[in-house]
Design a protein around this motif. Structure first.
Motif, PDB file in Angstrom:
ATOM      1  N   MET A   1      -0.528   1.445  10.783  1.00 33.41           N
ATOM      2  CA  MET A   1      -1.250   0.618  11.770  1.00 33.41           C
ATOM      3  C   MET A   1      -2.604   1.266  12.109  1.00 33.41           C
ATOM      4  O   MET A   1      -3.623   0.579  12.185  1.00 33.41           O
ATOM      5  CB  MET A   1      -0.383   0.508  13.029  1.00 33.41           C
ATOM      6  CG  MET A   1      -0.610  -0.705  13.856  1.00 33.41           C
ATOM      7  SD  MET A   1       0.182  -2.148  13.163  1.00 33.41           S
ATOM      8  CE  MET A   1       1.772  -2.135  13.985  1.00 33.41           C
ATOM      9  N   ARG A   2      -2.619   2.596  12.306  1.00 33.82           N
ATOM     10  CA  ARG A   2      -3.880   3.305  12.618  1.00 33.82           C
ATOM     11  C   ARG A   2      -4.880   3.147  11.477  1.00 33.82           C
ATOM     12  O   ARG A   2      -6.063   2.902  11.699  1.00 33.82           O
ATOM     13  CB  ARG A   2      -3.598   4.803  12.820  1.00 33.82           C
ATOM     14  CG  ARG A   2      -3.159   5.198  14.202  1.00 33.82           C
ATOM     15  CD  ARG A   2      -3.330   6.702  14.407  1.00 33.82           C
ATOM     16  NE  ARG A   2      -2.652   7.509  13.386  1.00 33.82           N
ATOM     17  CZ  ARG A   2      -1.363   7.867  13.417  1.00 33.82           C
ATOM     18  NH1 ARG A   2      -0.607   7.485  14.434  1.00 33.82           N
ATOM     19  NH2 ARG A   2      -0.831   8.601  12.464  1.00 33.82           N
ATOM     20  N   LEU A   3      -4.367   3.296  10.269  1.00 36.05           N
ATOM     21  CA  LEU A   3      -5.243   3.181   9.091  1.00 36.05           C
ATOM     22  C   LEU A   3      -5.860   1.777   9.025  1.00 36.05           C
ATOM     23  O   LEU A   3      -7.070   1.620   8.812  1.00 36.05           O
ATOM     24  CB  LEU A   3      -4.415   3.482   7.839  1.00 36.05           C
ATOM     25  CG  LEU A   3      -5.055   3.290   6.464  1.00 36.05           C
ATOM     26  CD1 LEU A   3      -6.344   4.093   6.350  1.00 36.05           C
ATOM     27  CD2 LEU A   3      -4.085   3.725   5.365  1.00 36.05           C
ATOM     28  N   TYR A   4      -5.043   0.743   9.245  1.00 40.81           N
ATOM     29  CA  TYR A   4      -5.545  -0.623   9.177  1.00 40.81           C
ATOM     30  C   TYR A   4      -6.569  -0.898  10.280  1.00 40.81           C
ATOM     31  O   TYR A   4      -7.569  -1.573  10.059  1.00 40.81           O
ATOM     32  CB  TYR A   4      -4.389  -1.624   9.255  1.00 40.81           C
ATOM     33  CG  TYR A   4      -3.407  -1.514   8.097  1.00 40.81           C
ATOM     34  CD1 TYR A   4      -3.854  -1.199   6.815  1.00 40.81           C
ATOM     35  CD2 TYR A   4      -2.041  -1.726   8.287  1.00 40.81           C
ATOM     36  CE1 TYR A   4      -2.961  -1.089   5.758  1.00 40.81           C
ATOM     37  CE2 TYR A   4      -1.150  -1.622   7.224  1.00 40.81           C
ATOM     38  CZ  TYR A   4      -1.619  -1.302   5.969  1.00 40.81           C
ATOM     39  OH  TYR A   4      -0.742  -1.201   4.922  1.00 40.81           O
TER      40      TYR A   4
ATOM     41  N   ARG B   1      -1.008  12.421   0.399  1.00 44.95           N
ATOM     42  CA  ARG B   1      -1.383  11.702   1.639  1.00 44.95           C
ATOM     43  C   ARG B   1      -2.368  12.503   2.503  1.00 44.95           C
ATOM     44  O   ARG B   1      -2.513  13.708   2.333  1.00 44.95           O
ATOM     45  CB  ARG B   1      -0.106  11.368   2.446  1.00 44.95           C
ATOM     46  CG  ARG B   1       0.674  10.264   1.746  1.00 44.95           C
ATOM     47  CD  ARG B   1       1.944   9.872   2.471  1.00 44.95           C
ATOM     48  NE  ARG B   1       2.717   8.983   1.593  1.00 44.95           N
ATOM     49  CZ  ARG B   1       3.975   8.642   1.766  1.00 44.95           C
ATOM     50  NH1 ARG B   1       4.644   9.096   2.814  1.00 44.95           N
ATOM     51  NH2 ARG B   1       4.574   7.841   0.904  1.00 44.95           N
ATOM     52  N   SER B   2      -3.012  11.813   3.428  1.00 44.30           N
ATOM     53  CA  SER B   2      -3.978  12.393   4.380  1.00 44.30           C
ATOM     54  C   SER B   2      -5.177  13.025   3.682  1.00 44.30           C
ATOM     55  O   SER B   2      -5.677  14.077   4.090  1.00 44.30           O
ATOM     56  CB  SER B   2      -3.295  13.422   5.297  1.00 44.30           C
ATOM     57  OG  SER B   2      -2.337  12.756   6.094  1.00 44.30           O
ATOM     58  N   ARG B   3      -5.630  12.393   2.603  1.00 44.46           N
ATOM     59  CA  ARG B   3      -6.851  12.831   1.905  1.00 44.46           C
ATOM     60  C   ARG B   3      -7.816  11.661   1.734  1.00 44.46           C
ATOM     61  O   ARG B   3      -8.745  11.732   0.934  1.00 44.46           O
ATOM     62  CB  ARG B   3      -6.506  13.361   0.512  1.00 44.46           C
ATOM     63  CG  ARG B   3      -5.568  14.529   0.511  1.00 44.46           C
ATOM     64  CD  ARG B   3      -5.316  14.920  -0.912  1.00 44.46           C
ATOM     65  NE  ARG B   3      -4.214  15.869  -0.995  1.00 44.46           N
ATOM     66  CZ  ARG B   3      -3.876  16.522  -2.097  1.00 44.46           C
ATOM     67  NH1 ARG B   3      -4.576  16.343  -3.200  1.00 44.46           N
ATOM     68  NH2 ARG B   3      -2.864  17.363  -2.099  1.00 44.46           N
TER      69      ARG B   3
ATOM     70  N   LEU C   1       0.880  -1.185   0.000  1.00 43.47           N
ATOM     71  CA  LEU C   1       0.000   0.000   0.000  1.00 43.47           C
ATOM     72  C   LEU C   1       0.909   1.224   0.000  1.00 43.47           C
ATOM     73  O   LEU C   1       1.780   1.365   0.863  1.00 43.47           O
ATOM     74  CB  LEU C   1      -0.877   0.001   1.255  1.00 43.47           C
ATOM     75  CG  LEU C   1      -1.725   1.268   1.464  1.00 43.47           C
ATOM     76  CD1 LEU C   1      -2.749   1.451   0.344  1.00 43.47           C
ATOM     77  CD2 LEU C   1      -2.429   1.235   2.817  1.00 43.47           C
ATOM     78  N   PHE C   2       0.697   2.101  -0.956  1.00 43.26           N
ATOM     79  CA  PHE C   2       1.568   3.276  -1.084  1.00 43.26           C
ATOM     80  C   PHE C   2       0.772   4.423  -1.689  1.00 43.26           C
ATOM     81  O   PHE C   2       0.050   4.243  -2.671  1.00 43.26           O
ATOM     82  CB  PHE C   2       2.766   2.948  -1.987  1.00 43.26           C
ATOM     83  CG  PHE C   2       3.671   4.128  -2.222  1.00 43.26           C
ATOM     84  CD1 PHE C   2       4.630   4.489  -1.281  1.00 43.26           C
ATOM     85  CD2 PHE C   2       3.545   4.906  -3.370  1.00 43.26           C
ATOM     86  CE1 PHE C   2       5.451   5.606  -1.485  1.00 43.26           C
ATOM     87  CE2 PHE C   2       4.355   6.017  -3.583  1.00 43.26           C
ATOM     88  CZ  PHE C   2       5.312   6.362  -2.642  1.00 43.26           C
ATOM     89  N   VAL C   3       0.933   5.617  -1.080  1.00 49.19           N
ATOM     90  CA  VAL C   3       0.345   6.841  -1.637  1.00 49.19           C
ATOM     91  C   VAL C   3       1.476   7.853  -1.796  1.00 49.19           C
ATOM     92  O   VAL C   3       2.313   8.016  -0.883  1.00 49.19           O
ATOM     93  CB  VAL C   3      -0.768   7.394  -0.714  1.00 49.19           C
ATOM     94  CG1 VAL C   3      -1.287   8.735  -1.215  1.00 49.19           C
ATOM     95  CG2 VAL C   3      -1.925   6.387  -0.636  1.00 49.19           C
ATOM     96  N   MET C   4       1.539   8.516  -2.948  1.00 50.74           N
ATOM     97  CA  MET C   4       2.598   9.509  -3.182  1.00 50.74           C
ATOM     98  C   MET C   4       2.521  10.579  -2.090  1.00 50.74           C
ATOM     99  O   MET C   4       1.417  11.011  -1.708  1.00 50.74           O
ATOM    100  CB  MET C   4       2.410  10.154  -4.557  1.00 50.74           C
ATOM    101  CG  MET C   4       2.722   9.221  -5.716  1.00 50.74           C
ATOM    102  SD  MET C   4       4.469   8.732  -5.796  1.00 50.74           S
ATOM    103  CE  MET C   4       5.163  10.165  -6.615  1.00 50.74           C
TER     104      MET C   4
ATOM    105  N   LEU D   1      -2.848  -8.732   5.771  1.00 49.42           N
ATOM    106  CA  LEU D   1      -1.694  -7.923   5.367  1.00 49.42           C
ATOM    107  C   LEU D   1      -0.684  -7.873   6.508  1.00 49.42           C
ATOM    108  O   LEU D   1      -1.024  -7.963   7.684  1.00 49.42           O
ATOM    109  CB  LEU D   1      -2.122  -6.501   4.974  1.00 49.42           C
ATOM    110  CG  LEU D   1      -2.947  -5.667   5.949  1.00 49.42           C
ATOM    111  CD1 LEU D   1      -2.066  -4.998   6.985  1.00 49.42           C
ATOM    112  CD2 LEU D   1      -3.748  -4.645   5.198  1.00 49.42           C
ATOM    113  N   GLY D   2       0.590  -7.712   6.126  1.00 52.86           N
ATOM    114  CA  GLY D   2       1.652  -7.538   7.111  1.00 52.86           C
ATOM    115  C   GLY D   2       1.976  -6.067   7.250  1.00 52.86           C
ATOM    116  O   GLY D   2       1.951  -5.332   6.264  1.00 52.86           O
ATOM    117  N   VAL D   3       2.296  -5.665   8.473  1.00 50.41           N
ATOM    118  CA  VAL D   3       2.663  -4.264   8.691  1.00 50.41           C
ATOM    119  C   VAL D   3       3.847  -4.214   9.649  1.00 50.41           C
ATOM    120  O   VAL D   3       3.909  -4.978  10.617  1.00 50.41           O
ATOM    121  CB  VAL D   3       1.451  -3.430   9.211  1.00 50.41           C
ATOM    122  CG1 VAL D   3       0.853  -4.012  10.465  1.00 50.41           C
ATOM    123  CG2 VAL D   3       1.833  -1.971   9.414  1.00 50.41           C
ATOM    124  N   ALA D   4       4.805  -3.331   9.334  1.00 54.44           N
ATOM    125  CA  ALA D   4       5.982  -3.202  10.189  1.00 54.44           C
ATOM    126  C   ALA D   4       5.574  -2.634  11.548  1.00 54.44           C
ATOM    127  O   ALA D   4       4.734  -1.724  11.613  1.00 54.44           O
ATOM    128  CB  ALA D   4       7.008  -2.294   9.519  1.00 54.44           C
TER     129      ALA D   4
END
Ligand SMILES: CC(C)(COP(=O)(O)OP(=O)(O)OC[C@H]1O[C@@H](n2cnc3c(N)ncnc32)[C@H](O)[C@@H]1OP(=O)(O)O)[C@@H](O)C(=O)NCCC(=O)NCCS
Length: 178
Positions: free
Chosen positions: A129-132, A93-95, A86-89, A119-122
């Motif tokens: 983590m908050r988003l998930y 971000r934050s939109r 998962l990646f946002v430029m 999904l795995g998260v570091a």
């Protein structure tokens, strides 16, 4: 396809590949990844979701139908598609774009008949983590595991990376919207 004020999310189509390669190109070591994922999508192995703001690609998320490759995940979870990268430029971000990409993957996995998605998260990525958490991904109970890899940098030197992760699962039968 899903859309909102944050833009629109849909699986990558081949005519859009060059636009994605031109805009989402921060990682030189992975310059071929969009094409490789599109090829896997053509084989039916993945869905490669791209977020768009008008004609500009702003982020991506890979949904792998076959589940995670990493141990201890792959032998512990059956019938659990896996989300990767998962990646946002940064400028987008934050939109709500990350949330929208996750929502599209949740809807696709549910419509395909799956009951869970993982999904795995570091452990040192509290923002992700908050988003998930907000999107309903809960700790799988598998515990921490180490993942890593290597790549060639611009100078041709092998670089290695490692991170400690936890695996999270979203149950798709629950009432919470995607
Ligand atoms: C993690 C990542 C994908 C999140 O993408 P994003 O598009 O910023 O995600 P969202 O906008 O949906 O949510 C992020 C934050 O914006 C807030 N937000 C969402 N919509 C918003 C809006 N319209 N206005 C203001 N804030 C908003 C969310 O509440 C959230 O706040 P929080 O960080 O305090 O929890 C992005 O930061 C990223 O690409 N990071 C680098 C790669 C990475 O770490 N990926 C995860 C690997 S596991």
């Amino acid at each position: 396809m899903s859309g909102s004020g944050a833009g629109e999310v849909r699986p990558l189509a081949r005519p859009e590949l060059s636009l994605v390669e031109a805009h989402i190109n921060l990682d030189w070591a992975e310059s071929g990844k969009h094409r490789a994922r599109l090829d896997r999508q053509d084989q039916g192995e993945v869905l490669y979701f791209i977020a768009w703001r008008g004609a500009t690609p702003s982020g991506h998320l890979l949904l792998e139908w076959g589940g995670a490759d990493d141990e201890p995940i792959s032998s512990r979870l059956l019938d659990c598609p896996n989300l990767e990268d998962l990646f946002v430029m940064p400028e987008f971000r934050s939109r709500g774009i990350g949330s929208m990409l996750l929502g599209a993957a949740i809807t696709a996995a549910r419509e395909a008949g799956y009951t869970q998605l993982g999904l795995g998260v570091a452990v040192d990525n509290p923002g992700a983590m908050r988003l998930y958490e907000r999107k309903g991904f809960q700790d799988s109970g598998i515990g921490e595991y180490t993942t890593g890899g290597s790549y060639l940098d611009r100078e041709g030197t092998v670089q290695t990376w490692q991170e400690i992760c936890t695996y999270r699962i979203r149950l798709l039968s629950c009432a919470q919207p995607a």
